[in-house]
Motif scaffolding. Structure first.
Motif, PDB file in Angstrom:
ATOM      1  N   THR A   1      -8.874  13.085   8.306  1.00 44.62           N
ATOM      2  CA  THR A   1      -7.715  13.710   7.901  1.00 44.62           C
ATOM      3  C   THR A   1      -6.594  13.405   8.129  1.00 44.62           C
ATOM      4  OG1 THR A   1      -7.988  15.591   9.205  1.00 44.62           O
ATOM      5  CG2 THR A   1      -9.056  15.774   7.042  1.00 44.62           C
ATOM      6  N   ARG A   2      -5.378  13.597   7.672  1.00 46.78           N
ATOM      7  CA  ARG A   2      -4.114  13.225   8.270  1.00 46.78           C
ATOM      8  C   ARG A   2      -2.988  14.431   8.078  1.00 46.78           C
ATOM      9  NH1 ARG A   2       0.645  11.503   6.264  1.00 46.78           N
ATOM     10  NH2 ARG A   2       2.012  10.186   7.576  1.00 46.78           N
ATOM     11  N   ASN A   3      -2.550  14.859   9.030  1.00 49.24           N
ATOM     12  CA  ASN A   3      -1.372  15.931   8.666  1.00 49.24           C
ATOM     13  C   ASN A   3       0.026  15.275   8.801  1.00 49.24           C
ATOM     14  OD1 ASN A   3      -3.333  18.148   8.946  1.00 49.24           O
ATOM     15  ND2 ASN A   3      -3.070  18.329  11.200  1.00 49.24           N
TER      16      ASN A   3
ATOM     17  N   ASN B   1       7.930   6.068  13.331  1.00 52.21           N
ATOM     18  CA  ASN B   1       6.770   5.575  12.342  1.00 52.21           C
ATOM     19  C   ASN B   1       5.881   4.560  12.685  1.00 52.21           C
ATOM     20  OD1 ASN B   1       7.881   7.728  10.368  1.00 52.21           O
ATOM     21  ND2 ASN B   1       9.383   6.169  10.042  1.00 52.21           N
ATOM     22  N   ARG B   2       5.753   4.418  14.330  1.00 50.17           N
ATOM     23  CA  ARG B   2       4.549   3.654  14.659  1.00 50.17           C
ATOM     24  C   ARG B   2       3.566   4.455  14.767  1.00 50.17           C
ATOM     25  NH1 ARG B   2       6.033  -0.963  17.689  1.00 50.17           N
ATOM     26  NH2 ARG B   2       3.618  -1.097  18.016  1.00 50.17           N
ATOM     27  N   SER B   3       2.283   3.756  14.801  1.00 53.97           N
ATOM     28  CA  SER B   3       1.013   4.641  15.195  1.00 53.97           C
ATOM     29  C   SER B   3      -0.006   3.943  15.912  1.00 53.97           C
ATOM     30  CB  SER B   3       0.334   5.089  13.822  1.00 53.97           C
ATOM     31  OG  SER B   3       1.112   5.897  12.917  1.00 53.97           O
TER      32      SER B   3
ATOM     33  N   ASN C   1      -6.340   9.947  -0.120  1.00 55.20           N
ATOM     34  CA  ASN C   1      -4.987  10.596  -0.956  1.00 55.20           C
ATOM     35  C   ASN C   1      -4.108  11.035   0.090  1.00 55.20           C
ATOM     36  OD1 ASN C   1      -6.221  13.036   0.127  1.00 55.20           O
ATOM     37  ND2 ASN C   1      -7.375  13.478  -1.740  1.00 55.20           N
ATOM     38  N   GLY C   2      -3.495  11.912  -0.200  1.00 51.80           N
ATOM     39  CA  GLY C   2      -2.284  12.259   0.839  1.00 51.80           C
ATOM     40  C   GLY C   2      -2.818  12.836   2.229  1.00 51.80           C
ATOM     41  N   THR C   3      -3.765  13.432   2.149  1.00 54.12           N
ATOM     42  CA  THR C   3      -4.506  14.172   3.482  1.00 54.12           C
ATOM     43  C   THR C   3      -5.811  13.824   3.950  1.00 54.12           C
ATOM     44  OG1 THR C   3      -5.046  15.998   2.282  1.00 54.12           O
ATOM     45  CG2 THR C   3      -2.690  15.946   3.117  1.00 54.12           C
ATOM     46  N   ASN C   4      -6.613  13.148   3.010  1.00 53.85           N
ATOM     47  CA  ASN C   4      -7.885  12.795   3.248  1.00 53.85           C
ATOM     48  C   ASN C   4      -8.276  11.534   3.078  1.00 53.85           C
ATOM     49  OD1 ASN C   4      -9.267  15.631   3.509  1.00 53.85           O
ATOM     50  ND2 ASN C   4      -8.095  15.741   1.562  1.00 53.85           N
ATOM     51  N   MET C   5      -9.244  10.829   3.847  1.00 58.04           N
ATOM     52  CA  MET C   5      -9.499   9.451   3.828  1.00 58.04           C
ATOM     53  C   MET C   5     -11.278   9.264   3.808  1.00 58.04           C
ATOM     54  SD  MET C   5      -8.627   6.551   6.532  1.00 58.04           S
ATOM     55  CE  MET C   5      -6.970   6.083   6.044  1.00 58.04           C
ATOM     56  N   GLU C   6     -11.866   8.398   3.208  1.00 59.08           N
ATOM     57  CA  GLU C   6     -12.905   7.892   3.421  1.00 59.08           C
ATOM     58  C   GLU C   6     -13.322   6.549   3.731  1.00 59.08           C
ATOM     59  OE1 GLU C   6     -15.098   9.300  -0.088  1.00 59.08           O
ATOM     60  OE2 GLU C   6     -15.016  11.421   0.374  1.00 59.08           O
TER      61      GLU C   6
ATOM     62  N   LEU D   1       0.966  -1.142   0.075  1.00 55.50           N
ATOM     63  CA  LEU D   1      -0.014  -0.086  -0.121  1.00 55.50           C
ATOM     64  C   LEU D   1       0.676   1.260  -0.029  1.00 55.50           C
ATOM     65  CD1 LEU D   1      -2.505  -1.205   2.594  1.00 55.50           C
ATOM     66  CD2 LEU D   1      -2.976  -1.121   0.331  1.00 55.50           C
ATOM     67  N   PRO D   2       0.304   2.200  -0.582  1.00 59.98           N
ATOM     68  CA  PRO D   2       1.193   3.589  -0.575  1.00 59.98           C
ATOM     69  C   PRO D   2       1.368   3.994   0.771  1.00 59.98           C
ATOM     70  CG  PRO D   2      -0.453   3.529  -2.174  1.00 59.98           C
ATOM     71  CD  PRO D   2      -0.845   2.389  -1.570  1.00 59.98           C
ATOM     72  N   ALA D   3       2.667   4.572   0.912  1.00 58.91           N
ATOM     73  CA  ALA D   3       2.941   5.008   2.482  1.00 58.91           C
ATOM     74  C   ALA D   3       2.146   6.171   2.946  1.00 58.91           C
ATOM     75  CB  ALA D   3       4.620   5.616   2.066  1.00 58.91           C
ATOM     76  N   PRO D   4       1.600   6.983   2.433  1.00 56.07           N
ATOM     77  CA  PRO D   4       0.743   8.067   2.787  1.00 56.07           C
ATOM     78  C   PRO D   4      -0.480   7.381   3.687  1.00 56.07           C
ATOM     79  CG  PRO D   4       0.980   8.590   0.704  1.00 56.07           C
ATOM     80  CD  PRO D   4       1.767   7.210   0.630  1.00 56.07           C
ATOM     81  N   LEU D   5      -0.918   6.139   3.480  1.00 53.66           N
ATOM     82  CA  LEU D   5      -1.866   5.670   4.066  1.00 53.66           C
ATOM     83  C   LEU D   5      -1.444   5.318   5.765  1.00 53.66           C
ATOM     84  CD1 LEU D   5      -4.643   4.175   4.148  1.00 53.66           C
ATOM     85  CD2 LEU D   5      -3.589   1.991   3.715  1.00 53.66           C
ATOM     86  N   ILE D   6      -0.139   5.152   6.055  1.00 53.45           N
ATOM     87  CA  ILE D   6       0.200   5.069   7.265  1.00 53.45           C
ATOM     88  C   ILE D   6       0.270   6.397   7.886  1.00 53.45           C
ATOM     89  CG2 ILE D   6       2.205   4.226   8.431  1.00 53.45           C
ATOM     90  CD1 ILE D   6       1.047   2.204   6.536  1.00 53.45           C
ATOM     91  N   GLY D   7      -0.015   5.997   9.253  1.00 51.71           N
ATOM     92  CA  GLY D   7      -0.084   7.225  10.209  1.00 51.71           C
ATOM     93  C   GLY D   7      -1.479   7.362  10.819  1.00 51.71           C
ATOM     94  N   GLN D   8      -1.680   8.580  11.568  1.00 51.89           N
ATOM     95  CA  GLN D   8      -3.125   8.784  12.345  1.00 51.89           C
ATOM     96  C   GLN D   8      -3.912   9.550  11.759  1.00 51.89           C
ATOM     97  OE1 GLN D   8      -2.995  11.316  16.262  1.00 51.89           O
ATOM     98  NE2 GLN D   8      -3.049   9.064  17.003  1.00 51.89           N
ATOM     99  N   TRP D   9      -5.178   9.006  11.528  1.00 51.17           N
ATOM    100  CA  TRP D   9      -6.143   9.694  10.680  1.00 51.17           C
ATOM    101  C   TRP D   9      -7.359  10.034  11.789  1.00 51.17           C
ATOM    102  CZ3 TRP D   9      -5.680  10.533   5.317  1.00 51.17           C
ATOM    103  CH2 TRP D   9      -4.694   9.802   4.927  1.00 51.17           C
ATOM    104  N   THR D  10      -7.739  11.310  11.910  1.00 50.95           N
ATOM    105  CA  THR D  10      -8.926  11.655  12.903  1.00 50.95           C
ATOM    106  C   THR D  10     -10.005  12.296  12.063  1.00 50.95           C
ATOM    107  OG1 THR D  10      -7.795  13.758  13.259  1.00 50.95           O
ATOM    108  CG2 THR D  10      -7.239  12.119  14.484  1.00 50.95           C
TER     109      THR D  10
END
Length: 386
Positions: free
Chosen positions: A137-139, A188-190, A116-121, A9-18
């Motif tokens: 969203t993810r910053n 880079n853990r979430s 995409n880079g900053t938004n998720m549905e 999966l593309p790296a931008p998926l990784i991280g914290q989304w709120t």
């Protein structure tokens, strides 16, 4: 026959989304934490009911995400938390006895993720026929710090802190103006749910074999002390270290800068954060757990069990489950119309003067790190810092 490789999966998926979610029965806030484990993506989703809604907090465990032609797909295993103990996961029937009969709790959901880079549905269907969707969203947590800084000389800094109310503020020194983040998130853990329930059990077992004191994980004070001890020995934790002393903060900011580097023409600046801890404690709840709980930034003073460094460093820590701490603090500042965090930048070229004066104050590696390591670092600074 060779085994087909799992598409990455593309790296931008990784991280914290709120963001916020809406489901058949209820709505509220959602946090999704995703990270890489080996060659696949894992994580957790935490759903918090809207204020005033009589519904449980639900945690979803994500053990695999598959990439498809129309987004990504996953199965989320769901479990509610105990109404009186948010860290305890319980079977659905136990919480259904507490909440209204029309609140039904699923155990599994099939979800589709688009981003995409900053938004998720996210859209999902549960095993009890309920549907839901969320926008998140993810910053970028690696972007430069947004906090406006004040540049001042070392002498000006000393005058500044001498006028501050005692212990109203806490301080943090950094070699560069990096963004505020915990050690855990810098790796880079979430997924703090997995970290809390899986990784910390492993940490507890390993450290218990090497400490005289057996830390009680069920006691928040003792377990906090264990985390703080592990942090000071290099284990990534969701803690951010602070000190009541602006001079101890200055030591940590200048500590690893060689004198030769400080004499370069464009040596730059170190940064010292100043945080209004007194007002923060008054305005925001201080929460001693990381997951599953709403995003928070909580100041904790831990017991100095088997941790000789804590008292001489006048140390305390911020426990946080937020990756983008600065944006969270900014949101609280806007809510309360009060500035909590300040940034002060001091020229690196003053390094030699600063370290000499701190030594005269008794702030050295030997005093802050009792033991052979600290003693040798202090002597290296005194005899070999050229």
């Amino acid at each position: 026959m060779t085994k087909a490789k799992r598409p990455k999966l593309p790296a931008p998926l990784i991280g914290q989304w709120t963001g916020e979610f809406h489901a058949t029965q209820w709505a509220g806030d959602i946090v999704i934490d995703l990270e890489m484990r080996s060659d696949h993506t894992v994580g957790s989703a935490m759903l918090f009911p809207r204020e005033g809604l009589n519904a449980p907090v639900v945690v979803g465990r994500i053990d695999e995400i598959y990439l498809g032609a129309d987004g990504a797909f996953t199965t989320i295993l769901l479990q509610p938390t105990h109404p009186k103990n948010p860290t305890q996961l319980v079977p659905p029937h136990q919480v259904q006895e507490v909440f209204p009969p029309d609140i039904r709790i699923a155990t599994k959901a099939q979800a589709r993720i688009r981003w995409n880079g900053t938004n998720m549905e996210v859209e999902w269907n549960s095993d009890i026929g309920m549907q839901g969707s969320a926008r998140l969203t993810r910053n970028d947590p690696n972007r430069p710090s947004d906090i406006l800084s004040t540049r001042m000389s070392w002498d000006a800094f000393k005058r500044h802190v001498s006028r501050l109310e005692t212990r109203k503020f806490i301080f943090r020194g950094q070699q560069k103006p990096w963004r505020l983040r915990s050690h855990f998130h810098r790796t880079n853990r979430s997924d703090l749910f997995r970290y809390t329930f899986d990784d910390l059990a492993t940490l507890h077992r390993h450290l218990s074999a090497r400490t005289k004191h057996i830390f009680n994980r069920a006691d928040s004070d003792e377990f906090g002390a264990l985390l703080h001890l592990a942090q000071h020995h290099g284990f990534p934790t969701p803690l951010i270290d602070w000190t009541y002393s602006p001079y101890v903060a200055a030591f940590f900011a200048f500590r690893h800068i060689p004198i030769a580097a400080s004499k370069k023409r464009n040596a730059g600046y170190i940064r010292i954060f100043q945080f209004d801890q007194a007002q923060w404690r008054e305005n925001t709840p201080q929460i001693p757990i990381t997951a599953p709980v709403r995003p928070h930034f909580s100041l904790m003073e831990f017991l100095a069990i088997e941790n000789e460094r804590l008292i001489p460093q006048q140390a305390l820590s911020a426990l946080t489950n937020v990756d983008d701490v600065e944006s969270y603090i900014k949101f609280v500042e806007q809510t309360w119309k009060h500035q909590y965090v300040y940034a002060i930048d001091i020229p690196v070229k003053e390094r030699e003067t600063v370290m000499n004066e701190l030594a005269l104050m008794g702030i050295t590696a030997g005093s802050l790190f009792p033991g052979l390591d600290g003693a040798c670092e202090e002597l290296r600074e005194r005899l070999f810092a050229q």
